[in-house]
Design a protein around this motif. Structure first.
Motif, PDB file in Angstrom:
ATOM      1  N   VAL A 331       0.977  -1.293  -0.091  1.00 46.95           N
ATOM      2  CA  VAL A 331       0.158  -0.071  -0.056  1.00 46.95           C
ATOM      3  C   VAL A 331       0.668   1.408   0.053  1.00 46.95           C
ATOM      4  O   VAL A 331       1.785   1.192   0.812  1.00 46.95           O
ATOM      5  CB  VAL A 331      -0.900   0.014   1.209  1.00 46.95           C
ATOM      6  N   GLY A 332       0.726   2.219  -0.890  1.00 45.03           N
ATOM      7  CA  GLY A 332       1.522   3.500  -0.891  1.00 45.03           C
ATOM      8  C   GLY A 332       1.242   4.038  -2.269  1.00 45.03           C
ATOM      9  O   GLY A 332       0.332   3.810  -3.106  1.00 45.03           O
ATOM     10  N   TYR A 333       1.998   5.042  -2.514  1.00 45.62           N
ATOM     11  CA  TYR A 333       2.188   5.770  -3.680  1.00 45.62           C
ATOM     12  C   TYR A 333       2.631   5.062  -4.930  1.00 45.62           C
ATOM     13  O   TYR A 333       3.768   4.320  -4.717  1.00 45.62           O
ATOM     14  CB  TYR A 333       2.942   7.034  -3.582  1.00 45.62           C
ATOM     15  N   SER A 334       2.009   4.947  -6.074  1.00 50.22           N
ATOM     16  CA  SER A 334       2.483   4.650  -7.270  1.00 50.22           C
ATOM     17  C   SER A 334       2.682   5.672  -8.406  1.00 50.22           C
ATOM     18  O   SER A 334       1.554   6.476  -8.393  1.00 50.22           O
ATOM     19  CB  SER A 334       1.636   3.287  -7.657  1.00 50.22           C
ATOM     20  N   ASN A 335       3.371   5.416  -9.447  1.00 47.98           N
ATOM     21  CA  ASN A 335       3.255   6.245 -10.705  1.00 47.98           C
ATOM     22  C   ASN A 335       2.380   5.537 -11.734  1.00 47.98           C
ATOM     23  O   ASN A 335       2.463   4.419 -12.105  1.00 47.98           O
ATOM     24  CB  ASN A 335       4.649   6.622 -11.284  1.00 47.98           C
ATOM     25  N   TRP A 336       1.154   6.017 -11.997  1.00 51.50           N
ATOM     26  CA  TRP A 336       0.208   5.686 -12.740  1.00 51.50           C
ATOM     27  C   TRP A 336       0.591   5.984 -14.064  1.00 51.50           C
ATOM     28  O   TRP A 336      -0.061   5.135 -15.051  1.00 51.50           O
ATOM     29  CB  TRP A 336      -1.294   6.461 -12.445  1.00 51.50           C
ATOM     30  N   ASN A 337       1.155   7.130 -14.470  1.00 48.27           N
ATOM     31  CA  ASN A 337       1.377   7.268 -15.912  1.00 48.27           C
ATOM     32  C   ASN A 337       2.693   6.768 -16.793  1.00 48.27           C
ATOM     33  O   ASN A 337       3.079   7.388 -17.573  1.00 48.27           O
ATOM     34  CB  ASN A 337       1.245   8.855 -16.267  1.00 48.27           C
ATOM     35  N   GLN A 338       3.375   5.857 -16.145  1.00 47.64           N
ATOM     36  CA  GLN A 338       4.433   5.567 -16.933  1.00 47.64           C
ATOM     37  C   GLN A 338       4.641   3.935 -16.487  1.00 47.64           C
ATOM     38  O   GLN A 338       4.012   3.456 -15.669  1.00 47.64           O
ATOM     39  CB  GLN A 338       5.847   6.059 -16.005  1.00 47.64           C
ATOM     40  N   GLY A 339       5.698   3.322 -17.429  1.00 45.26           N
ATOM     41  CA  GLY A 339       5.866   1.873 -17.386  1.00 45.26           C
ATOM     42  C   GLY A 339       4.693   1.184 -17.164  1.00 45.26           C
ATOM     43  O   GLY A 339       3.792   1.198 -18.176  1.00 45.26           O
ATOM     44  N   TYR A 340       4.677   0.085 -16.332  1.00 45.79           N
ATOM     45  CA  TYR A 340       3.438  -1.077 -16.314  1.00 45.79           C
ATOM     46  C   TYR A 340       2.330  -0.480 -16.463  1.00 45.79           C
ATOM     47  O   TYR A 340       1.266  -0.841 -16.997  1.00 45.79           O
ATOM     48  CB  TYR A 340       3.810  -1.983 -15.083  1.00 45.79           C
ATOM     49  N   TRP A 341       2.084   0.581 -15.444  1.00 51.61           N
ATOM     50  CA  TRP A 341       0.720   1.066 -15.202  1.00 51.61           C
ATOM     51  C   TRP A 341       0.095   1.952 -16.368  1.00 51.61           C
ATOM     52  O   TRP A 341      -0.942   1.912 -16.545  1.00 51.61           O
ATOM     53  CB  TRP A 341       0.666   1.794 -13.832  1.00 51.61           C
ATOM     54  N   LYS A 342       1.026   2.732 -17.089  1.00 51.43           N
ATOM     55  CA  LYS A 342       0.840   3.430 -18.157  1.00 51.43           C
ATOM     56  C   LYS A 342       0.212   2.340 -19.159  1.00 51.43           C
ATOM     57  O   LYS A 342      -0.639   2.648 -19.938  1.00 51.43           O
ATOM     58  CB  LYS A 342       1.861   4.298 -18.535  1.00 51.43           C
ATOM     59  N   GLN A 343       0.825   1.144 -19.538  1.00 50.56           N
ATOM     60  CA  GLN A 343       0.566   0.308 -20.331  1.00 50.56           C
ATOM     61  C   GLN A 343      -0.989  -0.205 -20.092  1.00 50.56           C
ATOM     62  O   GLN A 343      -1.421  -0.640 -21.096  1.00 50.56           O
ATOM     63  CB  GLN A 343       1.480  -0.749 -20.407  1.00 50.56           C
ATOM     64  N   HIS A 344      -1.351  -0.261 -18.868  1.00 55.70           N
ATOM     65  CA  HIS A 344      -2.755  -0.939 -18.539  1.00 55.70           C
ATOM     66  C   HIS A 344      -3.633   0.131 -18.296  1.00 55.70           C
ATOM     67  O   HIS A 344      -4.849  -0.091 -17.780  1.00 55.70           O
ATOM     68  CB  HIS A 344      -2.299  -1.945 -17.495  1.00 55.70           C
ATOM     69  N   PHE A 345      -3.339   1.437 -18.465  1.00 57.12           N
ATOM     70  CA  PHE A 345      -4.303   2.388 -18.233  1.00 57.12           C
ATOM     71  C   PHE A 345      -5.623   2.360 -18.859  1.00 57.12           C
ATOM     72  O   PHE A 345      -5.515   2.250 -20.101  1.00 57.12           O
ATOM     73  CB  PHE A 345      -3.550   3.897 -18.304  1.00 57.12           C
ATOM     74  N   ALA A 346      -6.709   2.691 -18.208  1.00 59.17           N
ATOM     75  CA  ALA A 346      -8.022   2.569 -18.570  1.00 59.17           C
ATOM     76  C   ALA A 346      -8.785   3.643 -18.583  1.00 59.17           C
ATOM     77  O   ALA A 346     -10.068   3.878 -19.040  1.00 59.17           O
ATOM     78  CB  ALA A 346      -8.629   1.389 -17.986  1.00 59.17           C
ATOM     79  N   GLY A 347      -8.426   4.748 -17.813  1.00 53.93           N
ATOM     80  CA  GLY A 347      -9.296   6.028 -17.599  1.00 53.93           C
ATOM     81  C   GLY A 347      -9.447   6.295 -16.001  1.00 53.93           C
ATOM     82  O   GLY A 347      -9.020   5.765 -15.116  1.00 53.93           O
ATOM     83  N   PHE A 348     -10.259   7.481 -15.973  1.00 48.18           N
ATOM     84  CA  PHE A 348     -10.273   8.168 -14.746  1.00 48.18           C
ATOM     85  C   PHE A 348     -12.005   8.121 -14.499  1.00 48.18           C
ATOM     86  O   PHE A 348     -12.837   8.076 -15.374  1.00 48.18           O
ATOM     87  CB  PHE A 348     -10.032   9.528 -14.715  1.00 48.18           C
ATOM     88  N   GLY A 349     -12.426   7.981 -13.111  1.00 44.10           N
ATOM     89  CA  GLY A 349     -13.758   8.226 -12.760  1.00 44.10           C
ATOM     90  C   GLY A 349     -13.943   9.015 -11.387  1.00 44.10           C
ATOM     91  O   GLY A 349     -13.048   9.009 -10.716  1.00 44.10           O
ATOM     92  N   ARG A 350     -15.095   9.805 -11.392  1.00 51.89           N
ATOM     93  CA  ARG A 350     -15.429  10.557 -10.191  1.00 51.89           C
ATOM     94  C   ARG A 350     -16.373   9.807  -9.571  1.00 51.89           C
ATOM     95  O   ARG A 350     -17.446   9.612  -9.869  1.00 51.89           O
ATOM     96  CB  ARG A 350     -15.854  12.037 -10.562  1.00 51.89           C
ATOM     97  N   VAL A 351     -16.067   9.826  -8.138  1.00 51.67           N
ATOM     98  CA  VAL A 351     -17.074   9.163  -7.378  1.00 51.67           C
ATOM     99  C   VAL A 351     -18.325  10.125  -7.125  1.00 51.67           C
ATOM    100  O   VAL A 351     -18.062  11.437  -6.524  1.00 51.67           O
ATOM    101  CB  VAL A 351     -16.464   8.593  -6.095  1.00 51.67           C
ATOM    102  N   VAL A 352     -19.429   9.601  -6.972  1.00 51.18           N
ATOM    103  CA  VAL A 352     -20.770  10.510  -6.367  1.00 51.18           C
ATOM    104  C   VAL A 352     -21.579   9.805  -5.470  1.00 51.18           C
ATOM    105  O   VAL A 352     -21.284   8.526  -5.198  1.00 51.18           O
ATOM    106  CB  VAL A 352     -21.396  10.825  -7.807  1.00 51.18           C
ATOM    107  N   LYS A 353     -22.085  10.432  -4.591  1.00 48.75           N
ATOM    108  CA  LYS A 353     -23.111   9.780  -3.644  1.00 48.75           C
ATOM    109  C   LYS A 353     -24.365   9.426  -4.232  1.00 48.75           C
ATOM    110  O   LYS A 353     -24.838  10.163  -5.230  1.00 48.75           O
ATOM    111  CB  LYS A 353     -23.243  10.683  -2.300  1.00 48.75           C
TER     112      LYS A 353
END
Length: 353
Positions: A331-353
């Motif tokens: 558990v912790g910080y990761s870089n989402w826009n490079q390497g492994y995670w960039k290759q598997h990126f699928a998009g962003f979502g906003r949570v609503v109640k």
């Protein structure tokens, strides 16, 4: 002015120059006692500053802590050191950092807060130096302040990354498995016990007095669609588990966390009822092209047992580089826009109640 007077004046001047730091700290110590006394009279006990969420009695010692942290080469740990004081005495004791034992003396032998801070910071700096030389993480030396430097060696031999499980195992081994009751909320998830050597919860105790809100680590809180306070509360919650191992199927502190379990649990603290899996959370969030701190970032194809296009991972968006998530590295910080995670990126979502 006669020759003797001149010599005496010169001697005093030389002594002042040689020991100016000690003199300043002595004067500061006297001033701190006056300030702390006034604050106690007026009932001030909840002050906050920077990233350390400590009371006013502890915060009053920040100049002294900063002085010794700079001297011993750990200026980046000032807020952690203040949190340690909060854990040890809350600023109420003379041996304010409980440093006597690090010098080989019985507890509370030291009766001068400045001496205690000097010894405590020096001891802490030594375990930090050892940790850095062995490639260990940020939190291991914090636990070693309580356990002793042997914990550094234990972590070095077991992956070089602090985790609560390692702290627990180390304490268990040295206590020969002996348990004692520990009625502290930080231990609620673990049955309110500890092993009879040191305190295996020490990092968790310190972390509860640290807030990412003041240090810039959580990105631009004011830009969050959740609202500044809610986003800060969200990050305060998830950072309690920083360094914990990834647990498949885990959805709470008692069991640990996987990616969607961490998201579901932390957002529930804010009053959001999110579904359990990353795929369901993706379906139940609003797609956004320009994410803000506190939005979700999704990934696909990270689980080979599922179709390549299915959503299989989720993290909390922090900024253009980072997310906070639970993955196989913990558990912790990761870089989402490079390497492994960039290759598997699928998009962003906003949570609503």
């Amino acid at each position: 002015m006669d020759v003797v007077t001149v010599k005496v004046a010169l001697t005093i001047g030389q002594k002042v120059v040689k020991h100016w730091k000690k003199i300043v700290l002595i004067v500061l110590s006297f001033f701190m006692f006056l300030v702390i006394g006034v604050m106690m009279l007026v009932g001030g006990d909840s002050g906050n500053s920077g990233t350390a969420k400590v009371n006013d009695a502890v915060m009053a010692w920040k100049p002294v802590v900063s002085q010794y942290a700079e001297e011993y080469g750990v200026p980046d740990y000032v807020d952690v050191l203040l949190a340690i004081i909060m854990v040890e005495t809350g600023g109420a004791g003379l041996d304010i950092m409980q440093s006597s034992e690090s010098l080989g003396f019985p507890p509370n032998t030291i009766t001068d807060p400045i001496v205690s801070i000097n010894a405590g910071v020096k001891h802490f700096a030594s375990v930090v130096k050892s940790a850095k030389s062995n490639g260990l993480d940020f939190w291991t030396p914090v636990q070693s302040y309580n356990f002793g430097s042997g914990f550094n060696n234990y972590v070095k031999s077991n992956g070089k990354q602090y985790s609560f499980d390692l702290a627990s195992d180390f304490s268990k081994n040295l206590a020969n498995g002996r348990k004692v009751k520990y009625s502290n909320t930080v231990a609620d998830f673990n049955g309110n016990f500890r092993y009879g050597y040191g305190n295996m919860y020490y990092v968790l105790l310190v972390q509860q007095y640290l807030s990412p809100a003041g240090g810039g680590d959580i990105g631009n809180a004011d830009a969050s669609a959740l609202g500044t306070e809610a986003y800060q509360n969200l990050m305060n919650e998830v950072m309690k588990y920083n360094g914990w191992p990834y647990v498949w199927g885990g959805s709470g502190p008692k069991a640990g966390f996987d990616c969607s379990g961490l998201v579901q649990y932390s957002f529930k603290k804010l009053g959001y009822n999110l579904p359990r899996t990353a795929a369901e959370q993706h379906t139940n969030s609003i797609p956004v092209a320009e994410p803000q701190p506190g939005d979700l970032v999704f990934f696909k194809g990270t689980n080979p047992s599922r179709p390549a296009g299915s959503i299989t991972h989720v993290g909390i968006y922090v900024d253009k580089q980072r997310m906070y998530d639970a993955n196989n590295g913990g558990v912790g910080y990761s870089n989402w826009n490079q390497g492994y995670w960039k290759q598997h990126f699928a998009g962003f979502g906003r949570v609503v109640k």
